[in-house]
Write a protein that holds these residues in place. Structure first.
Motif, PDB file in Angstrom:
ATOM      1  N   GLN A 356       0.833  -1.205   0.000  1.00 17.18           N
ATOM      2  CA  GLN A 356       0.000   0.000   0.000  1.00 17.18           C
ATOM      3  C   GLN A 356       0.870   1.258   0.000  1.00 17.18           C
ATOM      4  N   HIS A 357       1.999   1.206   0.696  1.00 13.43           N
ATOM      5  CA  HIS A 357       2.922   2.343   0.696  1.00 13.43           C
ATOM      6  C   HIS A 357       3.465   2.597  -0.713  1.00 13.43           C
ATOM      7  N   PRO A 360      -0.255   3.530  -3.312  1.00 13.45           N
ATOM      8  CA  PRO A 360      -1.389   3.985  -2.500  1.00 13.45           C
ATOM      9  C   PRO A 360      -2.713   4.025  -3.249  1.00 13.45           C
ATOM     10  N   ASP A 361      -2.658   4.161  -4.570  1.00 15.72           N
ATOM     11  CA  ASP A 361      -3.890   4.165  -5.349  1.00 15.72           C
ATOM     12  C   ASP A 361      -4.433   2.740  -5.480  1.00 15.72           C
ATOM     13  N   ARG A 362      -5.677   2.527  -5.055  1.00 16.69           N
ATOM     14  CA  ARG A 362      -6.237   1.177  -5.017  1.00 16.69           C
ATOM     15  C   ARG A 362      -6.285   0.524  -6.397  1.00 16.69           C
ATOM     16  N   ARG A 365      -2.868  -0.460  -7.426  1.00 11.98           N
ATOM     17  CA  ARG A 365      -2.416  -1.604  -6.627  1.00 11.98           C
ATOM     18  C   ARG A 365      -3.037  -2.898  -7.146  1.00 11.98           C
TER      19      ARG A 365
END
Length: 404
Positions: A356-357, A360-362, A365
Motif C-alpha cells: 500500500q505504501h 497507495p492508489d487502489r 495496486r
C-alpha cells in the motif's frame, strides 16, 4: 565544560545512524553470500541489531531535536556493486563482503567512540551520551586513524527505487543435494500422509530460506524508503531463516520414521538413507529454492508473490496441519511449529502495508497484483531455464502445450 553545538550533535548522530544502516544492509548482503543456514542466521541477526540501533538513534533525533526522518539510500563509495562485491552472474563474493563489512564496522566504531567522547563532556548531551554508550557495548574498540570524513547530508525523501541489482545466485546449504526436478515431480513437495512428514519439512526449509533471501535482497537493492521498511524486512529475514533451520530440524528429527515407513521405491528414500549414514545429501530439487524468482521480480511483485499469495494463505494451511493427530505424540516439535505461525502473520501484515505504501492508489495496486500473478509462471520458467540449461522460449512453448 564544553558542549557540542546543536547542529554539530545532530550531524554526528545522523552520521552514526547512517553508518548503522549501512552495516545492516551489508549484513543482509552477507546473508546472501553464506552457504549454511546457521551462518545466514548469524548475518540476519546482525542486520536486525544494527537497523534497530539506527532506529533508536533516529528516534532520539526526532524527539530531542525535531529532526525529520530521511529516506535510506546508498551513498557514493558505499554501494556493493561499486565495491565489486556482486559478480555479474553468481553469488556475492563472501570474502569481499566480509572485508567490506569489517571495514564498515571499524568506521562505525570510530564514529561512535568519537561522538561519545565529545558528548560526554557536557551533561546537556546526556541523552545522546547514554544512547551511544549502549551502542558501544556492541562495537569493537575505536582505533585511531585518519580523520573521519565530514558527514554528508542525508539523502532527501524519494520514491522507492531499485538502486542496484543484488547477486543473481545464492548457495545451497550443505545438508542438501539436488536430486529431482520440480518440473517432473511437484508431488514430492507436499505431504501425502504421516509417513512423509520428514521430506515435507526438510523441503519446506528450502522455501523458508528463499523467503529470507528475498527479504535480504530487498534490503540491499532498494533505496528511497524509511527506516521502518528496513526494520520490517530485516526482522522477516531473521524470522524466515530461523524457520528454515527449525523446519530442517523437524525433518531430520522425523527422518528415521520416514526411512522405516516409506514405501519401497519412494524416490527420496535412498537419499534419506544416505543422509543417515553420512550426514549429507538430503534430496532436494535441482531448481533448489527458486531464488531467481525473487531476483527477477520487482519489490511490489515480491510483496504480491510472497506476502499476499504465499504467507497469507499459508498461515491457515499450517494451522490446519497442526490439528492432525500426527502432532499429538510430537508436542515439542509442534510447539516450535506453532511459533512460526505467529511470525508469518506479522509478515503478511507488513507485506500488505508496504504494498500500500508503494502503490497507495487502489486501482493501481490491484493492477499490479494482477500483473504479478500473471508473471508468476514466467518468473518460474526463467529459473527453470537456468537450471535445466534449456532456452526460455522452449520451456514456455512446452508449458503452453504448443510443442517444441
Amino acid at each position: 565544560m564544553t558542549a557540542m553545538l546543536p547542529g554539530e550533535l545532530v550531524r554526528a548522530l545522523s552520521a552514526l545512524r547512517d553508518a548503522l544502516v549501512v552495516q545492516a544492509r551489508l549484513s543482509a548482503l552477507a546473508l546472501l553470500a553464506e552457504e549454511s543456514l546457521a551462518l545466514q542466521e548469524e548475518r540476519a541477526a546482525e542486520s536486525v541489531q544494527r537497523i534497530e540501533q539506527a532506529a533508536q538513534v533516529q528516534d532520539l533525533l526526532r524527539r530531542y531535536f525535531g529532526a525529520r526522518e530521511p529516506s535510506v539510500a546508498w551513498q557514493d563509495g558505499q554501494r556493493p556493486d561499486q565495491l565489486g562485491l556482486i559478480p555479474p552472474d553468481g553469488p556475492a563474493d563472501r570474502a569481499k563482503v566480509s572485508a567490506a563489512l569489517e571495514a564498515a564496522l571499524l568506521q562505525l566504531a570510530r564514529r561512535a567512540h568519537e561522538l561519545h567522547g565529545k558528548s560526554a563532556a557536557s551533561p546537556l548531551c546526556a541523552p545522546a551520551t547514554a544512547l551511544v554508550a549502549q551502542l558501544l557495548a556492541t562495537l569493537p574498540p575505536g582505533k585511531p586513524g585518519a580523520p573521519l570524513p565530514r558527514p554528508k547530508a542525508s539523502p532527501p525523501a524519494a520514491q522507492a527505487t531499485r538502486a542496484l541489482r543484488g547477486p543473481k545466485r545464492v548457495h545451497l546449504d550443505p545438508h542438501f543435494a539436488p536430486a529431482f526436478s520440480v518440473l517432473e515431480r511437484p508431488d514430492l513437495l507436499v505431504s501425502h500422509g504421516d509417513f512423509d512428514k520428514a521430506p515435507f519439512y526438510w523441503l519446506a526449509s528450502l522455501r523458508e530460506s528463499m523467503a529470507a533471501e528475498l527479504c535480504a535482497l530487498s534490503l540491499v537493492e532498494y533505496d528511497g524508503l524509511p527506516i521502518l521498511y528496513y526494520r520490517d524486512f530485516a526482522k522477516q529475514a531473521w524470522d524466515e531463516v530461523r524457520h528454515a533451520r527449525y523446519f530442517l530440524h523437524v525433518g531430520l528429527t522425523l527422518l528415521p520414521e520416514f526411512v522405516a515407513s516409506a514405501p519401497r521405491g519412494h524416490p527420496l528414500l535412498e537419499g534419506a538413507r544416505r543422509f543417515l549414514r553420512t550426514g549429507r545429501g538430503l534430496p532436494c530439487p535441482i531448481e533448489r529454492n527458486l531464488y531467481e524468482v525473487a531476483w527477477n521480480a520487482t519489490l511490489a511483485q515480491r510483496l504480491v508473490l510472497m506476502h499476499l499469495d504465499t504467507e497469507t494463505p499459508g498461515i491457515a494451511r499450517f494451522k490446519q496441519e497442526l490439528r492432525l493427530p500426527f502432532w499429538r505424540a510430537r508436542r515439542e516439535l509442534a510447539k516450535g511449529l506453532r511459533l512460526t505461525t505467529f511470525d508469518e502473520a506479522t509478515h503478511a501484515r507488513l507485506g500488505r502495508a508496504w504494498l500500500q505504501h508503494l502503490l497507495p492508489d487502489r486501482a493501481e495496486r490491484r493492477a499490479e497484483i494482477a500483473r504479478a500473478r500473471l508473471l508468476r509462471g514466467a518468473f518460474l520458467l526463467a529459473a527453470f531455464s537456468y537450471y535445466h540449461r534449456r532456452p526460455f522460449g522452449e520451456l514456455l512453448r512446452a508449458a503452453s502445450g504448443a510443442g517444441p
